[in-house]
Design a protein around this motif. Structure first.
Motif, PDB file in Angstrom:
ATOM      1  N   GLN A   1       0.821  -1.205   0.000  1.00  0.00           N
ATOM      2  CA  GLN A   1       0.000   0.000   0.000  1.00  0.00           C
ATOM      3  C   GLN A   1       0.861   1.265   0.000  1.00  0.00           C
ATOM      4  O   GLN A   1       2.010   1.266   0.457  1.00  0.00           O
ATOM      5  CB  GLN A   1      -0.915   0.014   1.226  1.00  0.00           C
TER       6      GLN A   1
ATOM      7  N   LEU B   1      -9.135   6.246  -2.992  1.00  0.00           N
ATOM      8  CA  LEU B   1     -10.384   5.733  -3.577  1.00  0.00           C
ATOM      9  C   LEU B   1     -10.162   4.449  -4.356  1.00  0.00           C
ATOM     10  O   LEU B   1     -11.132   3.737  -4.666  1.00  0.00           O
ATOM     11  CB  LEU B   1     -11.012   6.789  -4.489  1.00  0.00           C
ATOM     12  N   GLY B   2      -8.925   4.134  -4.724  1.00  0.00           N
ATOM     13  CA  GLY B   2      -8.654   2.897  -5.464  1.00  0.00           C
ATOM     14  C   GLY B   2      -7.284   2.933  -6.106  1.00  0.00           C
ATOM     15  O   GLY B   2      -6.512   3.908  -5.972  1.00  0.00           O
ATOM     16  N   TYR B   3      -6.953   1.802  -6.809  1.00  0.00           N
ATOM     17  CA  TYR B   3      -5.696   1.673  -7.563  1.00  0.00           C
ATOM     18  C   TYR B   3      -6.029   1.467  -9.038  1.00  0.00           C
ATOM     19  O   TYR B   3      -7.045   0.860  -9.392  1.00  0.00           O
ATOM     20  CB  TYR B   3      -4.888   0.480  -7.068  1.00  0.00           C
TER      21      TYR B   3
ATOM     22  N   THR C   1      -9.150  -0.859 -12.720  1.00  0.00           N
ATOM     23  CA  THR C   1      -9.290  -0.159 -11.428  1.00  0.00           C
ATOM     24  C   THR C   1      -9.776  -1.153 -10.379  1.00  0.00           C
ATOM     25  O   THR C   1     -10.735  -1.897 -10.616  1.00  0.00           O
ATOM     26  CB  THR C   1     -10.287   0.999 -11.542  1.00  0.00           C
ATOM     27  N   VAL C   2      -9.074  -1.145  -9.235  1.00  0.00           N
ATOM     28  CA  VAL C   2      -9.460  -2.028  -8.122  1.00  0.00           C
ATOM     29  C   VAL C   2      -9.714  -1.170  -6.884  1.00  0.00           C
ATOM     30  O   VAL C   2      -9.308  -0.002  -6.797  1.00  0.00           O
ATOM     31  CB  VAL C   2      -8.378  -3.089  -7.843  1.00  0.00           C
ATOM     32  N   ASP C   3     -10.360  -1.761  -5.889  1.00  0.00           N
ATOM     33  CA  ASP C   3     -10.758  -0.991  -4.700  1.00  0.00           C
ATOM     34  C   ASP C   3      -9.542  -0.659  -3.822  1.00  0.00           C
ATOM     35  O   ASP C   3      -8.496  -1.314  -3.914  1.00  0.00           O
ATOM     36  CB  ASP C   3     -11.808  -1.757  -3.911  1.00  0.00           C
ATOM     37  N   PRO C   4      -9.675   0.346  -2.937  1.00  0.00           N
ATOM     38  CA  PRO C   4      -8.510   0.833  -2.178  1.00  0.00           C
ATOM     39  C   PRO C   4      -7.975  -0.151  -1.154  1.00  0.00           C
ATOM     40  O   PRO C   4      -6.840  -0.003  -0.695  1.00  0.00           O
ATOM     41  CB  PRO C   4      -9.050   2.095  -1.491  1.00  0.00           C
ATOM     42  N   GLY C   5      -8.760  -1.172  -0.796  1.00  0.00           N
ATOM     43  CA  GLY C   5      -8.269  -2.144   0.177  1.00  0.00           C
ATOM     44  C   GLY C   5      -7.476  -3.271  -0.434  1.00  0.00           C
ATOM     45  O   GLY C   5      -6.945  -4.121   0.283  1.00  0.00           O
ATOM     46  N   SER C   6      -7.362  -3.298  -1.750  1.00  0.00           N
ATOM     47  CA  SER C   6      -6.692  -4.406  -2.433  1.00  0.00           C
ATOM     48  C   SER C   6      -5.178  -4.243  -2.406  1.00  0.00           C
ATOM     49  O   SER C   6      -4.650  -3.130  -2.508  1.00  0.00           O
ATOM     50  CB  SER C   6      -7.159  -4.497  -3.891  1.00  0.00           C
TER      51      SER C   6
ATOM     52  N   THR D   1      -7.087   9.685  -5.412  1.00  0.00           N
ATOM     53  CA  THR D   1      -7.987  10.264  -4.415  1.00  0.00           C
ATOM     54  C   THR D   1      -9.002  11.137  -5.140  1.00  0.00           C
ATOM     55  O   THR D   1      -9.014  11.192  -6.383  1.00  0.00           O
ATOM     56  CB  THR D   1      -7.209  11.109  -3.389  1.00  0.00           C
TER      57      THR D   1
END
Length: 543
Positions: free
Chosen positions: A466, A477-479, A498-503, A525
């Motif tokens: 991260q 907001l994501g990667y 695009t993947v979610d920010p917790g990935s 962001t």
């Protein structure tokens, strides 16, 4: 008058006799002294230092309670002769062969003189001490009834209590190292009943004597007995053994804190002192004393700090420090119970659910940025479910910095008498926590440690670390994952996912076999996309 100016002989007076029950004789004063010095060819009774009788003191504690006391010499069994001469009276009151270093007396005239002559058994020498005083000024206070000595590093705290008739008095303390014959300078206090002796050598044993400071009410201040202050200075700190934090089901927003420790030196300490306070700096600091190496507290989810020291009557050990971190429960962070509206760099408003006011009117809000202790504000509110915090009303509150994440927490206090915290233990519960930025920016850092695993003919697992929070500058907001076929001096179509920010991983599929791929990853962001990671290359398996 007797010839040559001697004292006349009076009938035997009615006076309390000495402890050894020797009769009180009344003779000429000169004859009495000659009798004491008739052992040799010339008088040998000398004024004494510590080797003979010394510290003769006569005083009055109350009406008809007059007394003389003295300290004996150093060597051998002793007996004393006590001589009282009163002004304007030609006779002496004499007690022979006293064995105790004190004598009651009755003074009829204002001015008087007392001599105490000490005889050492088996020797021809004697020593004497003389006291002269006035009945008007013989009111005595002390010595102290109780003395408490507490040695801290380099200093000694002295606290005393007096008999009721002595009142409260300022005290004077003199001291010397064990083995030294000279007393150090006297320390006099500004406040009654307490004194601090400073600049002591930690390794030395000290002898202390205490007395009151003379006043019109206490014209005599006899010194106390010798008090010995040991050198058992505690120089090592307690060792923390365990720290457990457990949420309390029956008390929402509270946790049970259990701390245990040990002390490396056995039988040298009397107990432990534990100081607990909030990391935000909000008072008070709780001072707790325990004889056991453990403590249990009910605390909110706020951050706290503990100092744990061992103590004895000579010193307090260095403190072991333990920080209880702020607890961010999954059920209170960003669950919608607490929200923030940022107005500008110097003001923001927190909002909570209105039904809370039906039960609580005392609150405290804490806010901080990462790595800092933060700020706090306790307040009363019984009308609206919001509170505005500004640098104008809170002088310790600095302006909000752009691109910096702040965490704000609201605690509830059940005591309605005052919203300031009265004690640390079991005094508040945590309602909710949320985070905010004054101004967001795009990330200035990229994901690191990009790697590839489980590579097959047409797939691979992509992993990364991260972006550090200090590089995000806003809520992630994501990667975005960028990948292209990697051909030497040739270009190919770029793809992005695009993947979610917790990935921190992604399973790449539908790839060509035997093909090299170049991959880059960035975060974004609300202010936009950040920088991309360094290009990384992998190759799928051939057919």
């Amino acid at each position: 008058m007797a010839a040559g100016g001697g004292c006349e002989i009076f009938p035997k007076p009615t006076i309390v006799v000495s402890a050894c029950r020797a009769p009180c004789r009344v003779v000429g004063c000169r004859a009495a002294r000659q009798k004491q010095n008739a052992v040799g060819s010339e008088p040998t009774c000398m004024f004494s230092s510590l080797d003979g009788v010394h510290d003769l003191d006569c005083f009055r504690k109350s009406k008809n309670d007059e007394k003389c006391t003295w300290e004996s010499g150093k060597h051998g069994p002793k007996s004393y002769t006590f001589i009282l001469q009163q002004a304007d009276k030609p006779h002496c009151v004499i007690y022979y062969n006293l064995t105790e270093p004190s004598q009651k007396l009755k003074i009829f005239d204002l001015n008087f003189t007392v001599e105490v002559i000490e005889n050492n058994a088996g020797t021809a020498n004697c020593t004497k001490a003389v006291f002269s005083g006035s009945k008007k000024t013989q009111r005595s206070c002390g010595p102290p009834n109780e003395v408490l000595l507490s040695r801290t590093p380099g200093a000694l705290q002295v606290n005393v209590t007096w008999l009721k008739e002595d009142g409260n008095n300022k005290i004077s303390v003199r001291y010397r190292a064990l083995g030294s014959h000279s007393w150090n300078e006297t320390v006099e206090t500004q406040l009654p009943n307490t004194a601090v002796v400073e600049k002591l050598t930690p390794s030395l044993v000290y002898i202390v004597q205490i007395q009151c400071v003379t006043t019109a009410e206490c014209s005599q201040c006899p010194r106390s007995k010798n008090y010995y202050v040991p050198s058992a200075e505690l120089t090592t700190q307690p060792i923390l053994v365990s720290a457990k934090y457990t949420d309390i089901t029956q008390k929402t927003g509270c946790r049970l804190i259990s701390i245990t420790w040990k002390f490396p030196v056995k039988d040298l300490y009397d107990g432990y002192r534990v100081t607990v306070w909030k990391e935000s700096g909000e008072p008070p600091q709780a001072q707790l004393t325990t004889s056991e190496p453990e403590i249990r507290l009910i605390l909110s989810y706020s951050a706290y700090r503990l100092n744990i020291s061992a103590y004895n009557n000579a010193s307090v050990s260095p403190a072991a420090t333990h920080v209880i971190p702020q607890h961010i429960g999954a059920n209170i962070l960003g669950d919608g119970r607490l929200n923030v509206t940022v107005h500008n760099s110097t003001a923001f408003t927190i909002h909570w659910r209105p039904d809370l006011i039906e039960k609580y009117v005392c609150y405290v809000v804490e806010w901080m940025k990462q790595g800092h202790s933060g700020w706090y504000l306790s307040f009363f509110e019984d009308a609206i479910a919001r509170k505005t915090v500004s640098s104008i009303s809170e002088r310790s509150f600095e302006h909000l910095e752009p691109y910096t994440r702040y965490r704000v927490t609201l605690h509830l206090r059940p005591n309605k008498n005052t919203c300031n915290m009265k004690s640390i233990n079991n005094s508040e519960s945590t309602y909710g926590t949320t985070e905010f930025y004054h101004t967001e920016g795009s990330p200035v850092g990229a994901p690191a440690n990009v790697s590839f695993h489980n590579v097959t003919l047409n797939s691979a697992v992509l992993q990364w670390s991260q972006i550090p929070e200090e590089d995000l500058r806003g809520f992630l907001l994501g990667y975005i994952i960028y990948y292209t076929e990697h051909h030497y001096q040739e270009t190919s179509t770029a793809h992005n996912i695009t993947v979610d920010p917790g990935s921190t991983s992604f399973h790449m599929e539908a790839l060509k076999s035997g093909t090299a791929y170049q991959v880059q990853i960035s975060g974004f962001t609300s202010a936009g996309e950040g920088i991309r990671s360094i290009p990384s290359v992998f190759k799928t398996d051939p057919k």
